[in-house]
Every structure is written in C-alpha cells, then in structure tokens.
Motif scaffolding. Structure first.
Motif, short mmCIF file in Angstrom:
data_model
loop_
_atom_site.label_atom_id
_atom_site.label_comp_id
_atom_site.label_asym_id
_atom_site.label_seq_id
_atom_site.Cartn_x
_atom_site.Cartn_y
_atom_site.Cartn_z
N PRO A 106 0.81 -1.21 0.00
CA PRO A 106 0.00 0.00 0.00
C PRO A 106 0.85 1.26 0.00
O PRO A 106 2.06 1.21 0.26
CB PRO A 106 -0.79 -0.12 1.31
N PRO A 107 0.22 2.40 -0.27
CA PRO A 107 0.96 3.67 -0.16
C PRO A 107 1.49 3.84 1.26
O PRO A 107 0.86 3.40 2.22
CB PRO A 107 -0.11 4.73 -0.48
N PRO A 108 2.63 4.49 1.42
CA PRO A 108 3.19 4.68 2.75
C PRO A 108 2.37 5.67 3.58
O PRO A 108 1.77 6.60 3.04
CB PRO A 108 4.59 5.22 2.48
N GLN A 109 2.39 5.44 4.89
CA GLN A 109 1.73 6.34 5.83
C GLN A 109 2.36 7.74 5.77
O GLN A 109 1.66 8.74 5.81
CB GLN A 109 1.88 5.74 7.23
N THR A 110 3.69 7.77 5.68
CA THR A 110 4.44 9.02 5.54
C THR A 110 5.59 8.74 4.56
O THR A 110 5.94 7.58 4.34
CB THR A 110 5.05 9.50 6.88
N PRO A 111 6.22 9.77 4.01
CA PRO A 111 7.36 9.52 3.11
C PRO A 111 8.50 8.75 3.79
O PRO A 111 9.24 8.04 3.12
CB PRO A 111 7.81 10.92 2.71
N GLU A 112 8.61 8.87 5.10
CA GLU A 112 9.70 8.19 5.82
C GLU A 112 9.35 6.76 6.24
O GLU A 112 10.11 6.13 6.96
CB GLU A 112 10.07 8.98 7.09
N SER A 113 8.21 6.26 5.84
CA SER A 113 7.77 4.93 6.26
C SER A 113 8.73 3.86 5.79
O SER A 113 8.93 3.69 4.59
CB SER A 113 6.36 4.64 5.73
N ASP A 114 9.34 3.14 6.73
CA ASP A 114 10.25 2.06 6.36
C ASP A 114 10.05 0.80 7.20
O ASP A 114 10.96 0.02 7.39
CB ASP A 114 11.71 2.53 6.38
N TYR A 115 8.82 0.63 7.69
CA TYR A 115 8.42 -0.60 8.37
C TYR A 115 7.21 -1.16 7.64
O TYR A 115 6.29 -0.43 7.29
CB TYR A 115 8.04 -0.35 9.84
N LEU A 116 7.22 -2.47 7.42
CA LEU A 116 6.11 -3.14 6.78
C LEU A 116 5.40 -3.99 7.83
O LEU A 116 5.97 -4.96 8.34
CB LEU A 116 6.59 -4.04 5.62
N HIS A 125 -6.52 -14.41 5.77
CA HIS A 125 -6.54 -13.06 5.19
C HIS A 125 -5.32 -12.29 5.72
O HIS A 125 -5.07 -12.26 6.92
CB HIS A 125 -7.84 -12.34 5.58
N VAL A 126 -4.56 -11.68 4.80
CA VAL A 126 -3.35 -10.94 5.17
C VAL A 126 -3.46 -9.52 4.62
O VAL A 126 -3.86 -9.33 3.47
CB VAL A 126 -2.08 -11.62 4.62
N GLU A 127 -3.12 -8.53 5.45
CA GLU A 127 -3.08 -7.14 5.02
C GLU A 127 -1.72 -6.55 5.35
O GLU A 127 -1.10 -6.93 6.34
CB GLU A 127 -4.17 -6.33 5.72
N LEU A 128 -1.30 -5.60 4.53
CA LEU A 128 -0.02 -4.93 4.72
C LEU A 128 -0.25 -3.46 5.03
O LEU A 128 -1.21 -2.86 4.53
CB LEU A 128 0.83 -5.03 3.45
N ARG A 129 0.65 -2.88 5.83
CA ARG A 129 0.68 -1.44 6.07
C ARG A 129 2.14 -1.01 6.03
O ARG A 129 3.00 -1.66 6.64
CB ARG A 129 0.08 -1.09 7.43
N LEU A 130 2.39 0.08 5.34
CA LEU A 130 3.73 0.65 5.26
C LEU A 130 3.74 1.89 6.15
O LEU A 130 3.08 2.88 5.85
CB LEU A 130 4.02 1.01 3.80
#
Length: 150
Positions: A106-116, A125-130
């Motif tokens: 998915p799109p990152p939460q912030t430009p500095e997002s570097d955790y998945l 069911h699996v979901e991802l968050r950046l």
C-alpha cells in the motif's frame, strides 16, 4: 498566445504523468508480524525474505522485527507463512500448515515509512501497512475478539 499556453500546459501534464509512471517507490523495509488467529505462526516471509515467529493472541502484535526486504509501493508481494500449533492444538490433532497469498504494497503512511506491518487475520486473510514505526495491533477490527482471547 493562448495556444502556446495550452501546449505548454499539455506538455507539463504529460511530463508529470510519464515521470510518475517511471518513478518506482522501492524501499528496504523492516517487517513485523501481527497475528489475530488462535494459531502461532512459526515463520513468515515476504518475497522470500524471512520474518520471525508471531505468537497467537498477543495484544501487542506478538512478533519480532526482521530486516530487510525490498518492496515497491503498488506492486504485488508474495507472503508465505506456517501455522504451528500449541500443545493443546497438537493433542487435538491440528497439523502444521503452510499458507501463501499475494497482496499489494500500500501507499506509505508518511514519506519516511520504512516498516512493513504484516497483519495475519482469521481465514488466511493478510493485510499490509507501510508505516513510519510499527503501531499496536488492530484487535478492534477482529469480529468476536473476546472469543479469541479466552
């Protein structure tokens, strides 16, 4: 004059559109798993990069952080995981199970997002968050949350 302005605007919009198509947002991220099932996850991976085990029924998430995997925003990744079993589940005849699925980064939460964040929900069911930094588990989104915590 107006014709030149329209031409310039058209070329500017076209240039921006083409550069957006070529600008891959690929980043090396640290993974952390969240398990909302009653089965412990022995291991998981994203595009072959190994994650850690993820305990079952842990309010805070239950997994350690694992580094690193390269992901590209908007692209598919493959998630593999292995359901292990508790002693009680083993006595009840549960088997160790391999699973896999694909999901879009998915799109990152912030430009500095570097955790998945890799969220394992019931029914495979699996979901991802950046995200910029891992947050708390999303237990409030789980139906019958109380039943899982018995």
């Amino acid at each position: 004059m107006i014709r030149t302005l329209y031409k310039t605007l058209f070329l500017l919009v076209l240039s921006l559109a083409l550069s957006a198509c070529r600008a891959d947002d690929t980043r090396a991220v640290t993974m952390v798993g969240y398990n909302y099932t009653d089965r412990p996850i022995g291991t998981f991976s994203v595009n072959g990069a190994g994650g850690s085990n993820v305990f079952a029924k842990e309010e805070s998430g239950g997994g350690k952080m694992s580094c690193c995997v390269d992901v590209t925003v908007g692209k598919m990744v493959r998630i593999d995981w292995v359901y292990h079993r508790t002693e009680k589940q083993e006595l009840a005849g549960f088997k160790i199970e391999d699973h896999s699925t694909v999901a879009v980064v998915p799109p990152p939460q912030t430009p500095e997002s570097d955790y998945l964040e890799v969220h394992f929900f019931p029914n495979n069911h699996v979901e991802l968050r950046l995200v910029k930094f891992p947050g708390r588990a999303r237990w409030d989104e789980i139906p019958n949350h109380g039943a899982l915590n018995d």
